[in-house]
Design a protein around this motif. Structure first.
Motif, short mmCIF file in Angstrom:
data_model
loop_
_atom_site.label_atom_id
_atom_site.label_comp_id
_atom_site.label_asym_id
_atom_site.label_seq_id
_atom_site.Cartn_x
_atom_site.Cartn_y
_atom_site.Cartn_z
N SER A 17 -28.85 -52.72 79.27
CA SER A 17 -30.25 -51.65 80.05
C SER A 17 -29.61 -50.71 81.03
O SER A 17 -30.23 -49.55 81.22
CB SER A 17 -30.92 -52.75 80.91
OG SER A 17 -30.15 -53.39 82.11
N ASN A 20 -28.32 -48.02 78.74
CA ASN A 20 -29.48 -47.34 77.97
C ASN A 20 -30.06 -46.52 79.07
O ASN A 20 -30.40 -45.28 78.54
CB ASN A 20 -30.50 -48.39 77.61
CG ASN A 20 -31.32 -47.86 76.52
OD1 ASN A 20 -31.71 -46.91 76.39
ND2 ASN A 20 -32.23 -48.82 75.93
N LYS A 24 -30.02 -42.39 78.20
CA LYS A 24 -31.38 -41.76 78.17
C LYS A 24 -31.40 -40.51 79.47
O LYS A 24 -31.93 -39.37 79.03
CB LYS A 24 -32.61 -42.47 78.42
CG LYS A 24 -32.71 -43.48 77.15
CD LYS A 24 -34.06 -44.03 77.10
CE LYS A 24 -34.07 -44.76 75.92
NZ LYS A 24 -35.47 -45.17 75.38
N ARG A 28 -29.12 -38.56 75.41
CA ARG A 28 -28.46 -39.04 74.43
C ARG A 28 -29.16 -40.28 73.80
O ARG A 28 -28.63 -41.54 73.98
CB ARG A 28 -27.12 -39.40 74.75
CG ARG A 28 -26.20 -38.20 75.13
CD ARG A 28 -24.74 -38.45 74.86
NE ARG A 28 -23.93 -37.18 75.37
CZ ARG A 28 -23.63 -36.19 74.45
NH1 ARG A 28 -23.95 -36.15 73.22
NH2 ARG A 28 -22.96 -35.03 75.25
N ASP A 29 -30.41 -40.06 73.14
CA ASP A 29 -31.22 -41.13 72.85
C ASP A 29 -30.67 -41.96 71.85
O ASP A 29 -30.64 -43.20 71.60
CB ASP A 29 -32.68 -40.59 72.52
CG ASP A 29 -33.46 -40.11 73.64
OD1 ASP A 29 -33.06 -40.52 74.83
OD2 ASP A 29 -34.15 -39.31 73.59
N GLU A 30 -29.97 -41.26 70.73
CA GLU A 30 -29.44 -41.87 69.74
C GLU A 30 -28.42 -42.98 70.12
O GLU A 30 -28.41 -44.07 69.50
CB GLU A 30 -28.86 -40.87 68.76
CG GLU A 30 -29.99 -39.97 67.75
CD GLU A 30 -30.00 -38.59 68.84
OE1 GLU A 30 -29.47 -38.59 69.90
OE2 GLU A 30 -31.11 -37.98 68.64
N GLN A 31 -27.60 -42.45 70.93
CA GLN A 31 -26.59 -43.38 71.27
C GLN A 31 -26.92 -44.60 72.28
O GLN A 31 -26.76 -45.76 72.20
CB GLN A 31 -25.65 -42.72 72.28
CG GLN A 31 -24.58 -42.05 71.46
CD GLN A 31 -25.03 -40.39 71.46
OE1 GLN A 31 -25.98 -40.12 71.90
NE2 GLN A 31 -24.28 -39.74 70.63
N ALA A 32 -28.27 -44.27 72.90
CA ALA A 32 -28.89 -45.23 73.61
C ALA A 32 -29.39 -46.46 72.61
O ALA A 32 -29.40 -47.49 72.98
CB ALA A 32 -29.86 -44.73 74.43
N MET A 33 -30.22 -45.90 71.72
CA MET A 33 -30.48 -46.85 70.58
C MET A 33 -29.50 -47.58 69.85
O MET A 33 -29.49 -48.88 69.76
CB MET A 33 -31.32 -46.07 69.58
CG MET A 33 -31.93 -46.79 68.42
SD MET A 33 -33.25 -48.26 69.37
CE MET A 33 -34.56 -46.85 69.42
N MET A 34 -28.40 -47.13 69.54
CA MET A 34 -27.38 -47.72 69.04
C MET A 34 -26.74 -48.96 70.26
O MET A 34 -26.33 -49.94 69.53
CB MET A 34 -25.92 -46.84 68.90
CG MET A 34 -26.55 -45.86 67.63
SD MET A 34 -27.08 -46.74 66.12
CE MET A 34 -25.57 -47.46 65.38
N THR A 36 -28.51 -50.47 72.52
CA THR A 36 -29.61 -51.36 72.56
C THR A 36 -29.41 -52.43 71.01
O THR A 36 -29.38 -53.64 71.22
CB THR A 36 -31.08 -50.91 72.22
OG1 THR A 36 -30.82 -50.05 73.39
CG2 THR A 36 -31.75 -51.87 72.26
N ILE A 37 -29.27 -51.82 69.94
CA ILE A 37 -29.21 -52.64 68.85
C ILE A 37 -27.61 -53.24 68.67
O ILE A 37 -27.70 -54.37 68.42
CB ILE A 37 -28.87 -51.65 67.57
CG1 ILE A 37 -30.41 -51.10 67.49
CG2 ILE A 37 -28.54 -52.50 66.31
CD1 ILE A 37 -30.54 -49.85 66.31
#
Length: 64
Positions: A17, A20, A24, A28-34, A36-37
């Motif tokens: 978190s 993330n 954000k 860098r939303d793409e890296q934040a999603m990665m 999280t995954i």
């Protein structure tokens, strides 16, 4: 279930978190999603190991 497992899951959740939020804020939303995954996969691996141990214990208890 051990208390240690709960602390590991909570630790992964806190780290994910924080990373993330930082990513954000840096847009860098793409890296934040990665991240999280990746955190989700780590927690799933921890839980699957415990479920595997549970099945092995049940299997040895009933003599299968």
């Amino acid at each position: 279930m051990e208390v240690d497992l709960i602390f590991k899951i909570a630790g992964v959740g806190i780290i994910v978190s924080i990373l993330n939020i930082l990513l954000k804020k840096a847009e860098r939303d793409e890296q934040a999603m990665m991240i999280t995954i990746a955190g989700l996969v780590i927690v799933l691996i921890l839980v699957i190991n415990q479920v595997s141990e549970l099945f092995e214990t049940i299997k040895s208890s009933f003599g299968f």
